[in-house]
Structures are given as structure tokens and as C-alpha cells.
Write an enzyme that holds these catalytic residues in place. Structure first.
Site, PDB file in Angstrom:
ATOM      1  N   ASN A  10       1.023  -1.323  -0.182  1.00  0.00           N
ATOM      2  CA  ASN A  10       0.002  -0.032   0.212  1.00  0.00           C
ATOM      3  C   ASN A  10       0.880   1.270  -0.390  1.00  0.00           C
ATOM      4  OD1 ASN A  10      -1.711   1.928   0.503  1.00  0.00           O
ATOM      5  ND2 ASN A  10      -2.408   1.521   2.506  1.00  0.00           N
ATOM      6  N   LYS A  12       0.107   4.450  -0.299  1.00  0.00           N
ATOM      7  CA  LYS A  12      -0.803   5.223   0.219  1.00  0.00           C
ATOM      8  C   LYS A  12      -0.516   6.581  -0.524  1.00  0.00           C
ATOM      9  CE  LYS A  12       0.178   3.518   4.905  1.00  0.00           C
ATOM     10  NZ  LYS A  12      -0.152   3.543   6.095  1.00  0.00           N
ATOM     11  N   HIS A  95      -9.804   0.681   4.967  1.00  0.00           N
ATOM     12  CA  HIS A  95      -8.322   1.040   5.578  1.00  0.00           C
ATOM     13  C   HIS A  95      -8.514   1.895   6.698  1.00  0.00           C
ATOM     14  CE1 HIS A  95      -4.127   2.310   6.205  1.00  0.00           C
ATOM     15  NE2 HIS A  95      -3.740   1.160   5.741  1.00  0.00           N
ATOM     16  N   GLU A  97      -6.954   4.399   7.750  1.00  0.00           N
ATOM     17  CA  GLU A  97      -6.741   5.750   7.397  1.00  0.00           C
ATOM     18  C   GLU A  97      -8.037   6.268   6.795  1.00  0.00           C
ATOM     19  OE1 GLU A  97      -3.102   5.422   5.437  1.00  0.00           O
ATOM     20  OE2 GLU A  97      -2.110   4.755   7.216  1.00  0.00           O
ATOM     21  N   GLU A 166      -5.548  -5.505  10.574  1.00  0.00           N
ATOM     22  CA  GLU A 166      -4.503  -4.402  10.851  1.00  0.00           C
ATOM     23  C   GLU A 166      -4.688  -3.739  11.862  1.00  0.00           C
ATOM     24  OE1 GLU A 166      -2.417  -3.239   6.934  1.00  0.00           O
ATOM     25  OE2 GLU A 166      -4.090  -1.987   6.966  1.00  0.00           O
ATOM     26  N   GLY A 172       2.081   1.992  10.924  1.00  0.00           N
ATOM     27  CA  GLY A 172       3.211   2.780  10.790  1.00  0.00           C
ATOM     28  C   GLY A 172       3.930   3.281  11.893  1.00  0.00           C
ATOM     29  N   SER A 212       3.414  -2.501  10.225  1.00  0.00           N
ATOM     30  CA  SER A 212       4.634  -2.492  10.785  1.00  0.00           C
ATOM     31  C   SER A 212       5.353  -3.886  10.207  1.00  0.00           C
ATOM     32  CB  SER A 212       5.057  -2.229  12.203  1.00  0.00           C
ATOM     33  OG  SER A 212       4.523  -0.984  12.383  1.00  0.00           O
TER      34      SER A 212
HETATM   35  C1  PEP Z   1      -0.885   0.071   6.022  1.00  0.00           C
HETATM   36  O1  PEP Z   1      -0.868   1.265   6.002  1.00  0.00           O
HETATM   37  O2  PEP Z   1      -1.708  -0.804   5.770  1.00  0.00           O
HETATM   38  C2  PEP Z   1       0.281  -0.695   6.953  1.00  0.00           C
HETATM   39  C3  PEP Z   1       0.315  -1.694   7.265  1.00  0.00           C
HETATM   40  O3  PEP Z   1       1.380   0.263   7.091  1.00  0.00           O
HETATM   41  P1  PEP Z   1       2.629  -0.013   7.794  1.00  0.00           P
HETATM   42  O4  PEP Z   1       3.202  -1.349   7.139  1.00  0.00           O
HETATM   43  O5  PEP Z   1       3.545   0.954   7.431  1.00  0.00           O
HETATM   44  O6  PEP Z   1       2.392  -0.312   9.157  1.00  0.00           O
END
Ligand code: PEP
Length: 250
Positions: A10, A12, A95, A97, A166, A172, A212
Site C-alpha cells: 500500500n 498510500k 483501511h 486511514e 491491521e 506505521g 509495521s
Molecule cells: C498499512 O498502511 O496498511 C500498513 C500496514 O502500514 P505499515 O506497514 O507502514 O505499518
């Protein structure tokens, strides 16, 4: 049932057009001999066609990060699911976000899920609890609600459905869930899918862990029986790191 591991990247709201083309080419080159793992890139929407064209003849797939639920109309700035046909295979829905930064409700998530399915595309439904729910011991309630309400009106499991677990607090932050905790949540997600769509669907659905993930920790997640891949944010912007994650998923 043997579920094929699936890794999503992703991107973003990152990368210029040129950078997106370069990253696509680098990932393609790095994964040219990879078999047994599905890889999906989720670029920003203006670069979807570029990434699609740059992947012509490769097994790497393209996904959209978001979609609007109406098929057409006076919705300035939005992208409809039918418009994505021919360019993407998957669409990321729900997601955190979208849910948190843009206030997307579970009803909107469900509308988007239906739009994706109606357009013949494959949804990747992201679910996960915020820290407050974790602390209050409400994680499973939140996951169940996001899964059940997020698929409202969808009578049979969408073919090829992928669910990403997630935890919001792990995205992040550099602080992933422990593999054991992620496994427990992913097993719970599978049980909710079984309640909703039956045992066969639950066996088939692929569940990713996201939050992460990096080249060092990905194997500890993929080794878990109910984790079938990873959804990767930050590390997917680095071709070498992302390729290492995809290889480890094999
Ligand atoms: C994500 O945005 O779906 C995500 C898992 O981000 P990160 O790997 O940076 O934690």
C-alpha cells in the site's frame, strides 16, 4: 486447503509519477522469478494506469486504495468501481486511514464493498481495532462488527476475498502485534467468516496481517496457521525490502 500467500504493497499518498514507474520496474525486476506468492501493488489513483502498463506480462497485480460506491454521477473528485475495471484486479476497502482520517463508517465500507463486487473486482477488506478497543478488551467485538456490517447485503462471500487484519496501533508505528496475538485475531476473523458464509468460505478466505511488517519480522507472521500473507505500508516503498517480504511469504 492450501491457500496461496498474498502480499499487498500500500503506497498510500506517496511517490511522483516518475517514482511510481521506477518503483514498479524495480519490484518487477526483483520478483521476476518469484512463484507461489501473489503480489498486489496499491499505487495512488493517478498512477494506476502507469503501474498497470508497467506490469504488462507480469504476474504482479494492481489494486486501488479506495473507491466510491455510486457507479457514476455528479460526485466531483471520486472514482467509481466500474472505471477501475481493466486497470485493477483488487480494491482496498476499509483501511483504517479511511475509517479514522476520513470518518468512513461501516455503512460506507459496506456500500464500497458492494460496489467493488458489482463491478466484478475483488475486495481486500481491512479491519482492525484502535488502541482504546484493545485496552478495553473490545477487539473481537470491533472486528466482528467491521466484518459483519462491512459485508452487509453481500449474500455469498465475494470470490477471492482477502481480509487484512491491521490493528490501528500497529500501523506505521514500528510496533507490530506479536505473531501469537495476530494469529489469535486472524483465527477469530476466520471464525466470523465461517459464521457469516460457512466453513468452506472460511477455509478459502485469505487473511493478511498488516502493521509495521518488514523483511525481518514477516516470516514470524506468515508462519502462523491463519495468516496467509501481509499488507505492507512503509516497507512497500522500498523495492528491496518489499521483494524480501514477498520472498519470505513463500
Ligand atoms: C498499512 O498502511 O496498511 C500498513 C500496514 O502500514 P505499515 O506497514 O507502514 O505499518
Amino acid at each position: 486447503m492450501q491457500r496461496i500467500p498474498v502480499v499487498g504493497g500500500n503506497w498510500k499518498m506517496h511517490l511522483t509519477r516518475q517514482e511510481a514507474r521506477q518503483l514498479t520496474a524495480a519490484i518487477r525486476a526483483a520478483l521476476v522469478d518469484l512463484v507461489g506468492v501473489e503480489v498486489i501493488l496499491f499505487p495512488p489513483s493517478p498512477w494506476l494506469a502507469d503501474v498497470h502498463d508497467a506490469l504488462e506480462g507480469s504476474t504482479i497485480q494492481v489494486g486501488a486504495q479506495n473507491v466510491y460506491w455510486e457507479p457514476q454521477g455528479a460526485f466531483t473528485g471520486e472514482v467509481a468501481a466500474p472505471m477501475l475495471r481493466g486497470t485493477v484486479d483488487h480494491v482496498l476497502v476499509g483501511h483504517s486511514e479511511r475509517r479514522i482520517v476520513f470518518g468512513e463508517s461501516v455503512w460506507e465500507t459496506a456500500d464500497k464493498m458492494r460496489a467493488v463486487c458489482d463491478a466484478g473486482l475483488t475486495p481486500l477488506l481491512a479491519v482492525g481495532e484502535p488502541m482504546a478497543d484493545l485496552r478495553a478488551g473490545r477487539t473481537n467485538d470491533t472486528l466482528r462488527r467491521q466484518l459483519v456490517e462491512g459485508t452487509r447485503g453481500i449474500a455469498a462471500m465475494p470470490p477471492g476475498l482477502i481480509v487484512a487484519y491491521e490493528p490501528v496501533w500497529a500501523i506505521g508505528t514500528g510496533e507490530p502485534a506479536t505473531p501469537a496475538a495476530a494469529q489469535e485475531r486472524c483465527a477469530f476473523i476466520r471464525s466470523v467468516i465461517a459464521d457469516r458464509y460457512g466453513d468452506e468460505a472460511a477455509e478459502a478466505v485469505r487473511i493478511q496481517y498488516g502493521g509495521s511488517v518488514n523483511a525481518q519480522n514477516v516470516a514470524s507472521f506468515i508462519d502462523q496457521p491463519d495468516i496467509d500473507g501481509a499488507l505492507v505500508g512503509g516497507a512497500s516503498l522500498d523495492a528491496e525490502a518489499f521483494a524480501a517480504i514477498c520472498r519470505a511469504a513463500r
